[in-house]
Structures are given as C-alpha cells and as structure tokens.
Design a protein around this motif. Sequence first.
Motif, PDB file in Angstrom:
ATOM      1  N   UNK A  62      36.701 -41.586   9.521  1.00  0.00           N
ATOM      2  CA  UNK A  62      36.242 -41.024  10.793  1.00  0.00           C
ATOM      3  C   UNK A  62      36.648 -39.570  10.936  1.00  0.00           C
ATOM      4  N   UNK A  63      37.817 -39.265  10.476  1.00  0.00           N
ATOM      5  CA  UNK A  63      38.346 -37.915  10.634  1.00  0.00           C
ATOM      6  C   UNK A  63      37.630 -36.941   9.712  1.00  0.00           C
ATOM      7  N   UNK A  64      37.112 -37.393   8.593  1.00  0.00           N
ATOM      8  CA  UNK A  64      36.556 -36.507   7.585  1.00  0.00           C
ATOM      9  C   UNK A  64      35.048 -36.631   7.494  1.00  0.00           C
ATOM     10  N   UNK A  65      34.393 -36.787   8.615  1.00  0.00           N
ATOM     11  CA  UNK A  65      32.940 -36.907   8.606  1.00  0.00           C
ATOM     12  C   UNK A  65      32.336 -35.580   8.168  1.00  0.00           C
ATOM     13  N   UNK A  66      31.445 -35.622   7.209  1.00  0.00           N
ATOM     14  CA  UNK A  66      30.850 -34.399   6.672  1.00  0.00           C
ATOM     15  C   UNK A  66      29.530 -34.047   7.326  1.00  0.00           C
ATOM     16  N   UNK A  67      29.019 -32.910   6.901  1.00  0.00           N
ATOM     17  CA  UNK A  67      27.753 -32.421   7.409  1.00  0.00           C
ATOM     18  C   UNK A  67      26.675 -32.624   6.353  1.00  0.00           C
ATOM     19  N   UNK A  68      25.429 -32.626   6.802  1.00  0.00           N
ATOM     20  CA  UNK A  68      24.288 -32.617   5.900  1.00  0.00           C
ATOM     21  C   UNK A  68      23.805 -31.182   5.799  1.00  0.00           C
ATOM     22  N   UNK A  69      23.571 -30.711   4.586  1.00  0.00           N
ATOM     23  CA  UNK A  69      23.089 -29.357   4.344  1.00  0.00           C
ATOM     24  C   UNK A  69      21.895 -29.457   3.405  1.00  0.00           C
ATOM     25  N   UNK A  70      20.758 -28.901   3.834  1.00  0.00           N
ATOM     26  CA  UNK A  70      19.567 -28.880   2.989  1.00  0.00           C
ATOM     27  C   UNK A  70      19.564 -27.577   2.203  1.00  0.00           C
ATOM     28  N   UNK A  71      19.317 -27.686   0.895  1.00  0.00           N
ATOM     29  CA  UNK A  71      19.142 -26.504   0.062  1.00  0.00           C
ATOM     30  C   UNK A  71      17.773 -26.616  -0.599  1.00  0.00           C
ATOM     31  N   UNK A  72      16.905 -25.655  -0.304  1.00  0.00           N
ATOM     32  CA  UNK A  72      15.569 -25.627  -0.895  1.00  0.00           C
ATOM     33  C   UNK A  72      15.686 -25.090  -2.319  1.00  0.00           C
ATOM     34  N   UNK A  73      15.144 -25.846  -3.267  1.00  0.00           N
ATOM     35  CA  UNK A  73      15.299 -25.527  -4.684  1.00  0.00           C
ATOM     36  C   UNK A  73      13.927 -25.436  -5.346  1.00  0.00           C
ATOM     37  N   UNK A  74      13.780 -24.465  -6.235  1.00  0.00           N
ATOM     38  CA  UNK A  74      12.675 -24.443  -7.184  1.00  0.00           C
ATOM     39  C   UNK A  74      13.262 -24.014  -8.525  1.00  0.00           C
ATOM     40  N   UNK A 131      25.529 -19.777  -3.747  1.00  0.00           N
ATOM     41  CA  UNK A 131      26.134 -19.225  -2.536  1.00  0.00           C
ATOM     42  C   UNK A 131      26.527 -20.352  -1.579  1.00  0.00           C
ATOM     43  N   UNK A 132      25.636 -21.321  -1.384  1.00  0.00           N
ATOM     44  CA  UNK A 132      25.915 -22.414  -0.453  1.00  0.00           C
ATOM     45  C   UNK A 132      27.080 -23.269  -0.919  1.00  0.00           C
ATOM     46  N   UNK A 133      27.119 -23.587  -2.201  1.00  0.00           N
ATOM     47  CA  UNK A 133      28.202 -24.422  -2.731  1.00  0.00           C
ATOM     48  C   UNK A 133      29.537 -23.686  -2.625  1.00  0.00           C
ATOM     49  N   UNK A 134      29.522 -22.384  -2.862  1.00  0.00           N
ATOM     50  CA  UNK A 134      30.754 -21.600  -2.850  1.00  0.00           C
ATOM     51  C   UNK A 134      31.233 -21.282  -1.438  1.00  0.00           C
ATOM     52  N   UNK A 135      30.325 -20.889  -0.548  1.00  0.00           N
ATOM     53  CA  UNK A 135      30.723 -20.359   0.758  1.00  0.00           C
ATOM     54  C   UNK A 135      30.523 -21.294   1.948  1.00  0.00           C
ATOM     55  N   UNK A 136      29.656 -22.300   1.831  1.00  0.00           N
ATOM     56  CA  UNK A 136      29.298 -23.102   3.006  1.00  0.00           C
ATOM     57  C   UNK A 136      29.813 -24.539   2.954  1.00  0.00           C
ATOM     58  N   UNK A 137      29.830 -25.131   1.780  1.00  0.00           N
ATOM     59  CA  UNK A 137      30.134 -26.558   1.656  1.00  0.00           C
ATOM     60  C   UNK A 137      31.624 -26.850   1.779  1.00  0.00           C
ATOM     61  N   UNK A 138      31.903 -27.996   2.431  1.00  0.00           N
ATOM     62  CA  UNK A 138      33.262 -28.522   2.529  1.00  0.00           C
ATOM     63  C   UNK A 138      33.318 -29.860   1.801  1.00  0.00           C
ATOM     64  N   UNK A 139      34.485 -30.406   1.675  1.00  0.00           N
ATOM     65  CA  UNK A 139      34.717 -31.577   0.843  1.00  0.00           C
ATOM     66  C   UNK A 139      33.866 -32.792   1.235  1.00  0.00           C
ATOM     67  N   UNK A 140      33.715 -33.089   2.494  1.00  0.00           N
ATOM     68  CA  UNK A 140      33.035 -34.308   2.921  1.00  0.00           C
ATOM     69  C   UNK A 140      31.531 -34.115   3.148  1.00  0.00           C
ATOM     70  N   UNK A 141      30.987 -32.940   2.855  1.00  0.00           N
ATOM     71  CA  UNK A 141      29.581 -32.657   3.104  1.00  0.00           C
ATOM     72  C   UNK A 141      28.673 -33.365   2.103  1.00  0.00           C
ATOM     73  N   UNK A 142      27.396 -33.462   2.478  1.00  0.00           N
ATOM     74  CA  UNK A 142      26.357 -33.968   1.595  1.00  0.00           C
ATOM     75  C   UNK A 142      25.277 -32.907   1.477  1.00  0.00           C
ATOM     76  N   UNK A 143      24.966 -32.531   0.250  1.00  0.00           N
ATOM     77  CA  UNK A 143      23.903 -31.575  -0.009  1.00  0.00           C
ATOM     78  C   UNK A 143      22.622 -32.350  -0.272  1.00  0.00           C
ATOM     79  N   UNK A 144      21.556 -31.939   0.376  1.00  0.00           N
ATOM     80  CA  UNK A 144      20.235 -32.526   0.149  1.00  0.00           C
ATOM     81  C   UNK A 144      19.388 -31.467  -0.545  1.00  0.00           C
ATOM     82  N   UNK A 145      19.095 -31.676  -1.823  1.00  0.00           N
ATOM     83  CA  UNK A 145      18.253 -30.757  -2.570  1.00  0.00           C
ATOM     84  C   UNK A 145      16.801 -31.138  -2.327  1.00  0.00           C
ATOM     85  N   UNK A 146      15.984 -30.186  -1.899  1.00  0.00           N
ATOM     86  CA  UNK A 146      14.582 -30.447  -1.582  1.00  0.00           C
ATOM     87  C   UNK A 146      13.714 -29.507  -2.408  1.00  0.00           C
ATOM     88  N   UNK A 147      12.729 -30.078  -3.089  1.00  0.00           N
ATOM     89  CA  UNK A 147      11.764 -29.313  -3.850  1.00  0.00           C
ATOM     90  C   UNK A 147      10.371 -29.727  -3.423  1.00  0.00           C
TER      91      UNK A 147
END
Length: 177
Positions: free
Chosen positions: A35-47, A58-74
């Motif tokens: 509960x304490x470590x609930x992460x965020x969803x982050x969409x990254x548009x990829x081609x 840039x997003x992985x280095x500067x924006x993401x935290x440990x509990x986040x989920x990255x959604x790659x969208x193409x």
Amino acid sequence: MEPLMENEEYNWREVVLPSLIPVVPPPELDRETGERRRGRDIIIAIDHGPNSKHAFNWAVTHLCRLADTIHLVTAVSNVRNQIVYEMTQGLMEKLSVEAFEVAMVKTKARIVEGDAGKAICKEADRLKPAAVVMGTRGRSLIQSVLQGSVSEYVFHNCKAAPVIIVPGKDAGDESVL
C-alpha cells in the motif's frame, strides 16, 4: 485535424514480454506493505526511430521510480502484419529489459492499430497515466504545426495526462520540455 469518432474500431495486440520481476519474500514488518509503495502508470510512445529511444532513456532515467509501471505503446497501420509485430515485439522486449536494469520498473507493451496520435490519446484515456512521454524531431513550432506532428496532436488532444515531449538529441536549445 479530424475529430475523434466515437464509433471507430479500436484494434490492438498485447505484446508478451519476458518476466523480469524477481520473487520477493513477504515483508518482515507490517509497515512494509504494498500500500505504501503504490506506483504510477507512465505511457511512453515508441517507434523504431532514435528520437523515441531518446525519450525512453530520458523517462527511465529522470521520471521513473521503483514501483512504477511503464506502458510502451506503438501505433502501426495493421496489427495483423506478422513481420511488423515481430520487429516491434523484439524492440519492446529489449526496452523492457533495459528499463528493468536501469530503474527496476515493471513494463507492459501494446501495439495499437491506427493513427499514432489518436492511438496514444486512446491509450491515455484507457489507462489514466501520470504522464505520457514521447519524442519529437525538434522542429520549430511553425514547422510542426504546418507539416503536422504526432507530438503536437497528442499535446493538444490528450486530456487524461500531462504530456512530456522530449526533444531529440539533434534539437537545439530552442526546444521546450
């Protein structure tokens, strides 16, 4: 720019990514629950271009935290094209491994059919992410408006999340984050 039609068909395919999350034993203390470590969803548009790879890094280095989920969208023109699916799946697997190694984040991937701008906005409406990250070629405002730009379309039409546009490596100091 065309208005988004409500009755448009929405085709997509999930990409099966390798499971990279290690098995973690249950927390020893009661205060260390999920509960304490609930992460965020982050969409990254990829081609397959270098500017989206730069935005991903840039997003992985500067924006993401440990509990986040990255959604790659193409976005592709046809989700049933097996060659395009396999090439994109390979790219997303590679990026998934890189994201886990760099930021230890979970990754999900989806290939969506249709216009790239509309597809990214639909995914943002579906997921309600904390941010939508995408790359740009670093063209000036006038060039991107006159010639059309996916990042320009998403910036003006995505209502679900703030859009972070990361200029490409070749962009000058005039580009705005």
